[in-house]
Design an enzyme around this catalytic site. Structure first.
Site, mmCIF file in Angstrom:
data_model
loop_
_atom_site.group_PDB
_atom_site.id
_atom_site.type_symbol
_atom_site.label_atom_id
_atom_site.label_comp_id
_atom_site.label_asym_id
_atom_site.label_seq_id
_atom_site.Cartn_x
_atom_site.Cartn_y
_atom_site.Cartn_z
ATOM 1 N N GLY A 24 0.807 -1.219 0.000
ATOM 2 C CA GLY A 24 0.000 0.000 0.000
ATOM 3 C C GLY A 24 0.835 1.260 0.000
ATOM 4 O O GLY A 24 1.726 1.459 0.828
ATOM 5 N N GLU B 105 -3.908 -3.411 -5.153
ATOM 6 C CA GLU B 105 -4.853 -3.566 -4.047
ATOM 7 C C GLU B 105 -4.808 -2.383 -3.091
ATOM 8 O O GLU B 105 -4.494 -2.545 -1.910
ATOM 9 C CB GLU B 105 -4.511 -4.834 -3.252
ATOM 10 C CG GLU B 105 -4.455 -6.113 -4.049
ATOM 11 C CD GLU B 105 -4.079 -7.323 -3.189
ATOM 12 O OE1 GLU B 105 -3.742 -7.154 -1.999
ATOM 13 O OE2 GLU B 105 -4.128 -8.431 -3.725
ATOM 14 N N GLY C 107 -5.860 0.542 -0.515
ATOM 15 C CA GLY C 107 -6.927 0.827 0.450
ATOM 16 C C GLY C 107 -6.752 2.245 0.973
ATOM 17 O O GLY C 107 -7.440 3.177 0.575
ATOM 18 N N ARG D 192 -5.893 3.346 15.957
ATOM 19 C CA ARG D 192 -4.558 3.503 15.363
ATOM 20 C C ARG D 192 -3.545 4.185 16.295
ATOM 21 O O ARG D 192 -2.417 3.711 16.403
ATOM 22 C CB ARG D 192 -4.641 4.220 14.014
ATOM 23 C CG ARG D 192 -5.534 3.502 13.006
ATOM 24 C CD ARG D 192 -5.431 4.032 11.586
ATOM 25 N NE ARG D 192 -4.154 3.670 11.000
ATOM 26 C CZ ARG D 192 -3.140 4.493 10.866
ATOM 27 N NH1 ARG D 192 -3.225 5.746 11.253
ATOM 28 N NH2 ARG D 192 -2.025 4.064 10.354
ATOM 29 N N TYR E 144 -0.561 1.643 17.046
ATOM 30 C CA TYR E 144 0.682 1.864 16.281
ATOM 31 C C TYR E 144 1.359 3.175 16.640
ATOM 32 O O TYR E 144 2.303 3.583 15.955
ATOM 33 C CB TYR E 144 0.392 1.931 14.771
ATOM 34 C CG TYR E 144 -0.548 0.902 14.209
ATOM 35 C CD1 TYR E 144 -0.205 -0.451 14.172
ATOM 36 C CD2 TYR E 144 -1.777 1.275 13.674
ATOM 37 C CE1 TYR E 144 -1.073 -1.375 13.626
ATOM 38 C CE2 TYR E 144 -2.646 0.349 13.123
ATOM 39 C CZ TYR E 144 -2.285 -0.975 13.107
ATOM 40 O OH TYR E 144 -3.138 -1.888 12.562
ATOM 41 N N CYS F 99 -11.226 2.967 29.939
ATOM 42 C CA CYS F 99 -10.410 2.745 31.139
ATOM 43 C C CYS F 99 -9.111 2.026 30.802
ATOM 44 O O CYS F 99 -8.907 0.863 31.171
ATOM 45 C CB CYS F 99 -11.228 1.970 32.147
ATOM 46 S SG CYS F 99 -12.668 2.924 32.588
ATOM 47 N N GLU F 100 -8.278 2.667 30.039
ATOM 48 C CA GLU F 100 -6.953 2.148 29.700
ATOM 49 C C GLU F 100 -6.044 3.348 29.506
ATOM 50 O O GLU F 100 -6.445 4.312 28.841
ATOM 51 C CB GLU F 100 -6.971 1.390 28.362
ATOM 52 C CG GLU F 100 -7.807 0.174 28.352
ATOM 53 C CD GLU F 100 -7.065 -1.070 27.865
ATOM 54 O OE1 GLU F 100 -5.832 -1.063 27.740
ATOM 55 O OE2 GLU F 100 -7.772 -2.054 27.621
#
Ligand code: LLP
Length: 418
Positions: free
Chosen positions: A239, A273, A275, A312, A316, A342-343
């Site tokens: 990509g 392909e 995206g 995201r 990442y 709650c994180e």
């Protein structure tokens, strides 16, 4: 041409003020620009003019059927990785003869569904999968068109989680083992060999890894030809990146002309392909500030969208630009934009310079059209957001906000615990 732009300090999507949509639909919401999707698709497709090609939009990047239908209307096909994606692609009107199916774990049920739908081809990723496809084709009275997905062992310089064509990744067949797999496929009764494929990774910002992969695949294709197998398709997955922050990926035209220089006279139909490059910058996530909180160490802007809506940044450490829906004067602040989950990992932007957002303000997270809603979950029992498509002056709900009933749909309390 920007389809998300400010007019009198107000963010518009095409000709509609984002605020009016947020007022009507509520927040959080995903907002997409139809004109951007179409423009990106056409630029990408036109870049390959002169070469036999097929653009298979990667359904995983954004799988809403209104978006897929927009792609279908532009003549696009689909790259799918599950029976669910196949169902969506067909529901959206994508022609089965433009659908390619990749993925390391295709189940016999998924394979059967794809065979019955008569998709263009399976990109097979293991010997066992190849044999299973042959068996299912025999059982269902079909023939399966296949390409072998090659792992070309290329380092594409992207986030380690989205590298797919390096030796240690789970994807594809190691390039050194490719010929025996083609030999095996040749001997299978219900399999027709159609092509060769690869996917090297996502959000690539250089052309050279694509070219390295293309050269390796073409070289291998020559050897395959000598085995008496003719290949109709070369599927060059990988990509092209987009600009989230300061990245400067090549234009589709540069990327296409580098490919054409090598494959311009080849007899293959080239499959691509894409995206992210089509939809990434065609969508934003709009959230509302619930609270602001100042601690001795930090400022937090707490919004009503969290990692369940856009994972995201948490997954990442990705950058999404934070913009106000209405620009105001006032000094910028440095703050964390966080969600209600709650994180500690639930953040959308960290230590970011941003406008002095107040309670009730609307905030846009830009470049959220790819891998935004499609990776959203119900974690913390949060209904997933609404999705809206804008075209010119018009806009339409393309997915309703989930309800509380949606959250428990399919759940049962068994009698034996009641
Ligand atoms: N084809 C195959 C076989 C793929 O595995 C992928 C992406 C694509 C096409 C589309 O690649 P694109 O044009 O979007 O780069 N969730 C991550 C991205 C994972 C991509 C995995 N495969 C993210 O949010 O960055």
């Amino acid at each position: 041409m920007h389809f998300f732009s400010y007019k009198n300090d107000e963010l518009f999507c095409e000709e509609v003020p984002a605020e009016s949509i947020a007022e009507q639909v509520g927040t959080p919401l995903y907002l997409y620009s139809w004109a951007t999707i179409v423009r990106h698709f056409r630029i990408f497709k036109d870049a390959f003019n002169g070469l036999k090609h097929l653009i298979c939009f990667s359904v995983k990047s954004n799988s809403n059927i209104a978006i897929l239908n927009t792609i279908a209307s532009e003549g696009g096909g689909a790259d799918i990785v599950s029976g669910g994606e196949l169902y969506r692609a067909l529901r959206a009107g994508i022609s089965p003869d433009k659908i390619v199916y990749s993925g390391v774990g295709k189940t016999p049920d998924d394979i059967e569904m794809a065979l019955k739908s008569n998709i263009l081809m399976f990109n097979i990723e293991s010997e066992q999968e190849l044999k299973t496809i042959n068996d299912v084709a025999e059982k269902t009275g079909n023939r399966a068109r296949i390409a072998v997905r090659i792992n070309p062992d290329i380092e594409p310089n992207t986030h380690p989680y989205i590298v797919t064509g390096f030796n240690e990744n789970k994807f594809g067949i190691q390039i050194d083992n490719a010929l025996p797999i083609y030999e095996l496929a040749k001997g299978l009764k219900y399999v027709d060999i159609k092509g060769i494929s690869c996917h090297i990774g996502s959000q690539l910002t250089e052309i050279s890894p694509f070219i390295d992969a293309l050269l390796k695949l073409r070289e291998l294709a020559q050897k395959i030809k000598k085995m008496g197998i003719s290949l109709e398709f070369l599927d060059l997955g990988g990509g092209l990146g987009i600009t989230y922050d300061t990245e400067s990926p090549p234009d589709p035209s540069e990327y296409a002309s580098a490919i054409k220089k090598i494959a311009g006279k080849d007899e293959f139909t080239l499959i691509l392909e894409p995206g992210r490059v089509i939809v990434g910058n065609a969508g934003i996530l709009i959230a509302r500030v619930i609270y602001t909180k100042i601690t001795p160490n930090k400022k937090f802007i707490i919004v009503d969208a969290g990692m369940n809506d856009l994972i995201r940044p948490s997954l990442y450490n990705s950058y999404h630009s934070v913009m106000p829906i209405k620009k105001t004067s006032g000094e910028t602040i440095v703050a964390d934009l966080v969600g209600p989950i709650c994180e500690t990992g639930d953040f959308l932007a960290k230590d970011r310079v941003m406008p002095p957002f107040k309670q009730g303000d609307l905030v846009a997270l830009m470049s959220a059209g790819a891998y935004g809603f499609s990776m959203a979950s119900n974690y913390n029992s949060r209904p997933r957001p609404a999705e809206i498509l804008v075209k010119g002056k018009e806009f339409s709900l393309i997915r309703s906000r989930e309800t509380l009933d949606d959250l428990v749909r399919g759940e049962e309390i068994p009698e034996f615990i009641d």
